[in-house]
Design a protein around this motif. Structure first.
Motif, PDB file in Angstrom:
ATOM      1  N   PRO A  57       0.830  -1.214   0.000  1.00 44.52           N
ATOM      2  CA  PRO A  57       0.000   0.000   0.000  1.00 44.52           C
ATOM      3  C   PRO A  57       0.861   1.260   0.000  1.00 44.52           C
ATOM      4  N   ARG A  58       0.326   2.314  -0.590  1.00 47.28           N
ATOM      5  CA  ARG A  58       0.999   3.607  -0.573  1.00 47.28           C
ATOM      6  C   ARG A  58       1.239   4.039   0.876  1.00 47.28           C
ATOM      7  N   GLY A  59       2.438   4.495   1.150  1.00 47.86           N
ATOM      8  CA  GLY A  59       2.741   4.982   2.491  1.00 47.86           C
ATOM      9  C   GLY A  59       3.123   3.888   3.474  1.00 47.86           C
ATOM     10  N   SER A  60       3.322   2.661   2.986  1.00 46.55           N
ATOM     11  CA  SER A  60       3.701   1.571   3.891  1.00 46.55           C
ATOM     12  C   SER A  60       5.219   1.552   4.115  1.00 46.55           C
ATOM     13  N   PHE A  61       5.655   0.748   5.063  1.00 39.34           N
ATOM     14  CA  PHE A  61       7.088   0.651   5.387  1.00 39.34           C
ATOM     15  C   PHE A  61       7.398  -0.831   5.559  1.00 39.34           C
ATOM     16  N   HIS A  62       8.253  -1.382   4.701  1.00 36.43           N
ATOM     17  CA  HIS A  62       8.562  -2.806   4.766  1.00 36.43           C
ATOM     18  C   HIS A  62      10.072  -3.029   4.777  1.00 36.43           C
ATOM     19  N   PHE A  63      10.439  -4.095   5.466  1.00 33.80           N
ATOM     20  CA  PHE A  63      11.809  -4.581   5.333  1.00 33.80           C
ATOM     21  C   PHE A  63      11.788  -5.820   4.432  1.00 33.80           C
ATOM     22  N   VAL A  64      12.828  -5.983   3.654  1.00 33.58           N
ATOM     23  CA  VAL A  64      12.995  -7.215   2.884  1.00 33.58           C
ATOM     24  C   VAL A  64      14.220  -7.918   3.457  1.00 33.58           C
ATOM     25  N   THR A  65      14.017  -9.129   3.935  1.00 33.12           N
ATOM     26  CA  THR A  65      15.127  -9.871   4.535  1.00 33.12           C
ATOM     27  C   THR A  65      15.366 -11.171   3.778  1.00 33.12           C
ATOM     28  N   GLY A  66      16.436 -11.805   4.127  1.00 30.77           N
ATOM     29  CA  GLY A  66      16.796 -13.072   3.477  1.00 30.77           C
ATOM     30  C   GLY A  66      18.302 -13.171   3.413  1.00 30.77           C
ATOM     31  N   PRO A 106       6.591  -4.491   9.157  1.00 28.35           N
ATOM     32  CA  PRO A 106       6.356  -5.752   8.450  1.00 28.35           C
ATOM     33  C   PRO A 106       7.567  -6.186   7.618  1.00 28.35           C
ATOM     34  N   VAL A 107       7.744  -7.470   7.510  1.00 30.35           N
ATOM     35  CA  VAL A 107       8.931  -8.023   6.844  1.00 30.35           C
ATOM     36  C   VAL A 107       8.508  -8.908   5.666  1.00 30.35           C
ATOM     37  N   LEU A 108       9.180  -8.719   4.552  1.00 27.87           N
ATOM     38  CA  LEU A 108       9.022  -9.610   3.404  1.00 27.87           C
ATOM     39  C   LEU A 108      10.270 -10.487   3.401  1.00 27.87           C
ATOM     40  N   HIS A 109      10.121 -11.739   3.752  1.00 26.70           N
ATOM     41  CA  HIS A 109      11.298 -12.598   3.856  1.00 26.70           C
ATOM     42  C   HIS A 109      11.427 -13.446   2.600  1.00 26.70           C
ATOM     43  N   LEU A 110      12.589 -13.378   1.994  1.00 22.41           N
ATOM     44  CA  LEU A 110      12.848 -14.156   0.780  1.00 22.41           C
ATOM     45  C   LEU A 110      13.756 -15.331   1.091  1.00 22.41           C
TER      46      LEU A 110
END
Lengths: 296, 217
Positions: free
Chosen positions: B18-27, B198-202
């Motif tokens: 979503p617009r204005g969200s904050f995510h980390f991408v980990t892996g 929130p985290v997006l884990h790859l």
């Protein structure tokens, strides 16, 4: 370590580094190509002038071969022919050539025949035509037949065709050489642009990913190579003009050789060289840069 | 997604941020974090499927329209991509110059931003003369200088100490508060844990669900 820096006095730096070690080599190669292209153009002009001169000379003259009939001597027949031809409108002068001249003409084929008095060697009449309204071969022939002379008129048409063909060949060759050299200059610039882009891939990539349009990036290389080519074109043009001037000075009005006379005005042909070189370089750089950026 | 004829580096990725969200991408290394960011900042195209940004399908968009999309995205590249022949000030001002802004409009903002990331005394320095952490802060300044709508950062705190790491994180939070969508690829588990974002884990090119954690106190 700190420094004093006033943002108000900051001026944006060029996106591309100013100095490139390859620039002098590129400048030299393009200058040599421009020099050759200018020489080709000068050669075309001189060749064209020479061809005009030759055909002008031939157009202003005709030669009549007179064969004596009956008991008339060759000299008498030639004198009568010259008299008849001199009266034709469009003929400024008709002159029977001496017997020795006729012997000179056949000597390459028959050897020295001057001691063979009985040999029926035809006589020649040299005709100078009026430059503004020259008499035609048909008019000359009619005048000769009117006097009952057995004569053949050679108005040099056959030679003029050859000379015009030779002039066309000179012009076409010079044009092909000029185009080949221009294409070589374009290829060199394209190669240099490719090398420049490869060496500055970091800059291109950052600009590309930061939102620069392809034309914006290509424009940087276009401007840079156009500037180098303009300078190289100026150097090449000066060199060719200098050589042309030297040939003109050494050879006087005829140039270094009557075959290729150079006139002072011809030297002006080198003037557009820097502009043309910059144009070729700009187009080559733009096309190359755009194609490479598309591949990013 | 794959590079050339190589193996797939990302598979079956389906996500909507979503617009204005904050995510980390980990892996772990090689999991596909940088590739995912490249898809978003339009440095790569998916071999199949599509990417939508700002409500537009950028995969089928003509190449001539992409620069305008890129100008709305700020990126801190993993290898920083600073231009060595330009000063820190010129490097930072780059996105604004490309976008066609006048120097008088942004000179002071650039100076303020550089001061904020601790480079106030190195504005004229060339990147090769900067330390690793200084370069990283310079790359961050360049990425945020035009207040992008999306900010992507690939290991932005890799070469900085803990204090600077938290300072940079706060800058990202501040930008996010002002409406910027932030996506940070990182190995810094401490930073992820502290943030509670929130985290997006790859894992081997595939997205794995991660249970949300409460921010550290």
């Amino acid at each position: 370590m700190s420094e004093s820096f006033d943002p108000a006095r900051w001026r944006p730096a060029p996106f591309l580094p100013q100095d490139d070690a390859r620039d002098p080599a590129l400048l030299f190669v393009v200058a040599v190509l421009c020099f050759l292209a200018c020489l080709a153009a000068l050669g075309a002009l001189a060749g064209d002038r020479a061809a005009h001169g030759w055909s002008g000379q031939l157009l202003g003259e005709a030669t009549v071969i007179v064969r004596p009939r009956g008991g008339e001597t060759p000299d008498a027949a030639a004198a009568r022919a010259a008299e008849a031809l001199a009266a034709v409108p469009g003929v400024s002068e008709a002159r029977a050539l001496e017997r020795e001249k006729a012997y000179d003409l056949i000597r390459p084929w028959l050897g020295d025949v001057s001691d063979l008095e009985d040999l029926p060697v035809p006589r020649l009449v040299s005709v100078s035509l009026d430059a503004k309204a020259p008499a035609t071969a048909a008019q000359l022939d009619k005048a000769l037949k009117g006097q009952g002379l057995d004569a053949v008129v050679d108005d040099h048409t056959r030679w003029i065709k050859d000379i015009r063909r030779a002039a066309d060949v000179v012009r076409a060759t010079a044009a092909v050489v000029f185009l080949l050299v221009a294409a070589a200059a374009g290829a060199v610039v394209a190669f240099a642009t490719r090398a420049g882009l490869a060496a500055r891939r970091d800059v291109v990539e950052v600009l590309h990913l930061t939102g620069a349009e392809d034309g914006q990036i290509a424009g940087l290389f276009e401007l840079r190579f156009a500037r180098i080519a303009a300078v190289a074109g100026g150097i090449g043009a000066l060199g060719a003009a200098g050589l042309g001037a030297l040939l003109r000075l050494i050879g006087g009005g005829q140039g270094v050789t009557p075959a290729l006379p150079v006139a002072w005005l011809d030297l002006l042909v080198v003037l557009p060289c820097p502009l043309l070189a910059a144009l070729v370089a700009a187009v080559a750089a733009r096309l190359t840069a755009r194609r490479l950026i598309k591949g990013l | 997604m794959r590079y050339g004829r190589g193996p797939e580096v990302l598979s079956d990725i389906s996500l909507s941020l979503p617009r204005g969200s904050f995510h980390f991408v980990t892996g772990s290394s090689g999991a596909g974090k940088s590739s995912l960011l490249k898809l978003i900042y339009l440095a790569a195209r998916p071999s199949s499927g599509g990417v939508r940004l700002f409500g537009q399908d950028v995969t089928s968009m003509p190449a001539s329209d992409l620069p305008h999309i890129r100008r709305r995205i700020g990126v801190v590249f993993q290898d920083l991509l600073l231009l060595d022949h330009l000063s820190a000030f010129d490097n930072t001002a780059l996105p604004l110059r490309i976008a066609g802004h006048k120097a008088s409009e942004y000179r002071n903002d650039v100076a303020e931003l550089l001061a904020w990331v601790g480079l106030g005394g190195r504005m004229q320095a060339l990147p090769p003369t900067l330390a690793g952490g200084e370069k990283q802060r310079l790359a961050i300044a360049r990425a945020v200088v035009n207040r992008p709508e999306i900010l992507l950062a690939d290991e932005p705190t890799g070469n900085v100490d803990h204090d600077m790491s938290m300072r940079i994180y706060r800058l990202f939070v501040e930008l996010n508060r002002l409406g910027t969508t932030v996506i940070i690829a990182t190995h810094d588990q401490d930073l992820v844990a502290r943030s509670g974002r929130p985290v997006l884990h790859l894992d081997k090119g595939r997205l794995k669900p991660v249970a949300p954690k409460a921010p550290a106190a």
